[in-house]
Design a protein around this motif. Sequence first.
Motif, PDB file in Angstrom:
ATOM      1  N   LYS A 124       0.823  -1.210   0.000  1.00  0.00           N
ATOM      2  CA  LYS A 124       0.000   0.000   0.000  1.00  0.00           C
ATOM      3  C   LYS A 124       0.858   1.262   0.000  1.00  0.00           C
ATOM      4  O   LYS A 124       0.418   2.310  -0.433  1.00  0.00           O
ATOM      5  CB  LYS A 124      -0.912   0.038   1.229  1.00  0.00           C
ATOM      6  CG  LYS A 124      -1.910  -1.069   1.276  1.00  0.00           C
ATOM      7  CD  LYS A 124      -2.937  -0.893   0.215  1.00  0.00           C
ATOM      8  CE  LYS A 124      -3.958  -1.993   0.309  1.00  0.00           C
ATOM      9  NZ  LYS A 124      -4.881  -1.977  -0.794  1.00  0.00           N
ATOM     10  N   ASN A 125       2.085   1.148   0.481  1.00  0.00           N
ATOM     11  CA  ASN A 125       2.945   2.314   0.595  1.00  0.00           C
ATOM     12  C   ASN A 125       3.620   2.656  -0.735  1.00  0.00           C
ATOM     13  O   ASN A 125       3.508   3.776  -1.215  1.00  0.00           O
ATOM     14  CB  ASN A 125       3.997   2.071   1.678  1.00  0.00           C
ATOM     15  CG  ASN A 125       4.783   3.293   2.001  1.00  0.00           C
ATOM     16  OD1 ASN A 125       4.296   4.404   1.892  1.00  0.00           O
ATOM     17  ND2 ASN A 125       6.013   3.105   2.415  1.00  0.00           N
ATOM     18  N   CYS A 126       4.297   1.687  -1.340  1.00  0.00           N
ATOM     19  CA  CYS A 126       5.053   1.965  -2.559  1.00  0.00           C
ATOM     20  C   CYS A 126       4.374   1.442  -3.828  1.00  0.00           C
ATOM     21  O   CYS A 126       4.890   1.641  -4.928  1.00  0.00           O
ATOM     22  CB  CYS A 126       6.460   1.394  -2.454  1.00  0.00           C
ATOM     23  SG  CYS A 126       6.559  -0.395  -2.434  1.00  0.00           S
ATOM     24  N   LYS A 127       3.240   0.763  -3.689  1.00  0.00           N
ATOM     25  CA  LYS A 127       2.445   0.235  -4.805  1.00  0.00           C
ATOM     26  C   LYS A 127       3.183  -0.807  -5.641  1.00  0.00           C
ATOM     27  O   LYS A 127       2.884  -1.006  -6.801  1.00  0.00           O
ATOM     28  CB  LYS A 127       1.968   1.359  -5.731  1.00  0.00           C
ATOM     29  CG  LYS A 127       1.242   2.474  -5.059  1.00  0.00           C
ATOM     30  CD  LYS A 127      -0.066   2.022  -4.501  1.00  0.00           C
ATOM     31  CE  LYS A 127      -0.837   3.243  -3.996  1.00  0.00           C
ATOM     32  NZ  LYS A 127      -1.545   2.994  -2.796  1.00  0.00           N
ATOM     33  N   ALA A 128       4.123  -1.504  -5.051  1.00  0.00           N
ATOM     34  CA  ALA A 128       4.855  -2.550  -5.762  1.00  0.00           C
ATOM     35  C   ALA A 128       4.222  -3.902  -5.444  1.00  0.00           C
ATOM     36  O   ALA A 128       3.875  -4.167  -4.299  1.00  0.00           O
ATOM     37  CB  ALA A 128       6.314  -2.557  -5.340  1.00  0.00           C
ATOM     38  N   PRO A 129       4.075  -4.765  -6.441  1.00  0.00           N
ATOM     39  CA  PRO A 129       3.537  -6.097  -6.158  1.00  0.00           C
ATOM     40  C   PRO A 129       4.546  -6.919  -5.362  1.00  0.00           C
ATOM     41  O   PRO A 129       5.754  -6.811  -5.575  1.00  0.00           O
ATOM     42  CB  PRO A 129       3.302  -6.697  -7.545  1.00  0.00           C
ATOM     43  CG  PRO A 129       4.175  -5.930  -8.454  1.00  0.00           C
ATOM     44  CD  PRO A 129       4.361  -4.575  -7.864  1.00  0.00           C
ATOM     45  N   TYR A 130       4.031  -7.707  -4.423  1.00  0.00           N
ATOM     46  CA  TYR A 130       4.903  -8.547  -3.613  1.00  0.00           C
ATOM     47  C   TYR A 130       5.446  -9.679  -4.467  1.00  0.00           C
ATOM     48  O   TYR A 130       4.698 -10.416  -5.078  1.00  0.00           O
ATOM     49  CB  TYR A 130       4.138  -9.140  -2.429  1.00  0.00           C
ATOM     50  CG  TYR A 130       3.706  -8.148  -1.388  1.00  0.00           C
ATOM     51  CD1 TYR A 130       4.562  -7.162  -0.933  1.00  0.00           C
ATOM     52  CD2 TYR A 130       2.440  -8.208  -0.833  1.00  0.00           C
ATOM     53  CE1 TYR A 130       4.174  -6.267   0.040  1.00  0.00           C
ATOM     54  CE2 TYR A 130       2.034  -7.312   0.145  1.00  0.00           C
ATOM     55  CZ  TYR A 130       2.915  -6.350   0.574  1.00  0.00           C
ATOM     56  OH  TYR A 130       2.521  -5.466   1.537  1.00  0.00           O
ATOM     57  N   LYS A 131       6.777  -9.825  -4.493  1.00  0.00           N
ATOM     58  CA  LYS A 131       7.389 -10.940  -5.208  1.00  0.00           C
ATOM     59  C   LYS A 131       8.238 -11.770  -4.260  1.00  0.00           C
ATOM     60  O   LYS A 131       7.945 -12.916  -4.016  1.00  0.00           O
ATOM     61  CB  LYS A 131       8.196 -10.428  -6.393  1.00  0.00           C
ATOM     62  CG  LYS A 131       7.300  -9.868  -7.477  1.00  0.00           C
ATOM     63  CD  LYS A 131       8.023  -9.598  -8.743  1.00  0.00           C
ATOM     64  CE  LYS A 131       7.031  -9.071  -9.777  1.00  0.00           C
ATOM     65  NZ  LYS A 131       7.653  -8.734 -11.026  1.00  0.00           N
ATOM     66  N   ASP A 132       9.294 -11.197  -3.714  1.00  0.00           N
ATOM     67  CA  ASP A 132      10.157 -11.898  -2.762  1.00  0.00           C
ATOM     68  C   ASP A 132       9.925 -11.288  -1.394  1.00  0.00           C
ATOM     69  O   ASP A 132      10.674 -10.419  -0.957  1.00  0.00           O
ATOM     70  CB  ASP A 132      11.624 -11.763  -3.159  1.00  0.00           C
ATOM     71  CG  ASP A 132      11.904 -12.398  -4.502  1.00  0.00           C
ATOM     72  OD1 ASP A 132      11.286 -13.437  -4.770  1.00  0.00           O
ATOM     73  OD2 ASP A 132      12.716 -11.857  -5.262  1.00  0.00           O
ATOM     74  N   ILE A 133       8.885 -11.748  -0.713  1.00  0.00           N
ATOM     75  CA  ILE A 133       8.513 -11.128   0.557  1.00  0.00           C
ATOM     76  C   ILE A 133       8.902 -12.001   1.723  1.00  0.00           C
ATOM     77  O   ILE A 133       9.124 -13.205   1.578  1.00  0.00           O
ATOM     78  CB  ILE A 133       6.996 -10.820   0.608  1.00  0.00           C
ATOM     79  CG1 ILE A 133       6.177 -12.087   0.391  1.00  0.00           C
ATOM     80  CG2 ILE A 133       6.627  -9.770  -0.377  1.00  0.00           C
ATOM     81  CD1 ILE A 133       4.708 -11.888   0.611  1.00  0.00           C
ATOM     82  N   ARG A 134       8.980 -11.372   2.873  1.00  0.00           N
ATOM     83  CA  ARG A 134       9.242 -12.070   4.116  1.00  0.00           C
ATOM     84  C   ARG A 134       7.944 -12.071   4.915  1.00  0.00           C
ATOM     85  O   ARG A 134       7.387 -11.007   5.191  1.00  0.00           O
ATOM     86  CB  ARG A 134      10.356 -11.351   4.879  1.00  0.00           C
ATOM     87  CG  ARG A 134      10.951 -12.177   5.974  1.00  0.00           C
ATOM     88  CD  ARG A 134      12.125 -11.473   6.580  1.00  0.00           C
ATOM     89  NE  ARG A 134      11.610 -10.438   7.467  1.00  0.00           N
ATOM     90  CZ  ARG A 134      12.235  -9.303   7.748  1.00  0.00           C
ATOM     91  NH1 ARG A 134      13.378  -9.035   7.194  1.00  0.00           N
ATOM     92  NH2 ARG A 134      11.708  -8.440   8.571  1.00  0.00           N
TER      93      ARG A 134
END
Length: 98
Positions: A58-68
Amino acid sequence: MKDQALIKISRERIDTLFNEAKNTENIDLARRYIRLMEKIGMRMNITIDRTIKRSYCKNCKAPYKDIRISLKNKMIVVHCPYCGDIRRIPFKKQKNNF
């Protein structure tokens, strides 16, 4: 009230933009797709599906790919790899129906 055909077209565009954002390697282009997706949803007063909403930052509008991801106190904690933002999603434990 909006015409049902316009709503259907808008939902299809939202789905298409999100799929393109997930599949592209260019992070700036993916962010642009997600911003466009949100604008279409706001303009047409459409609620974006929960699964789509929870799969980008929601902050940077980037899709999650390699998330923790971690679990803490009945919360799913997702860390964005791009901006470092933390998102907490509550979950309920399912009851056993034995």
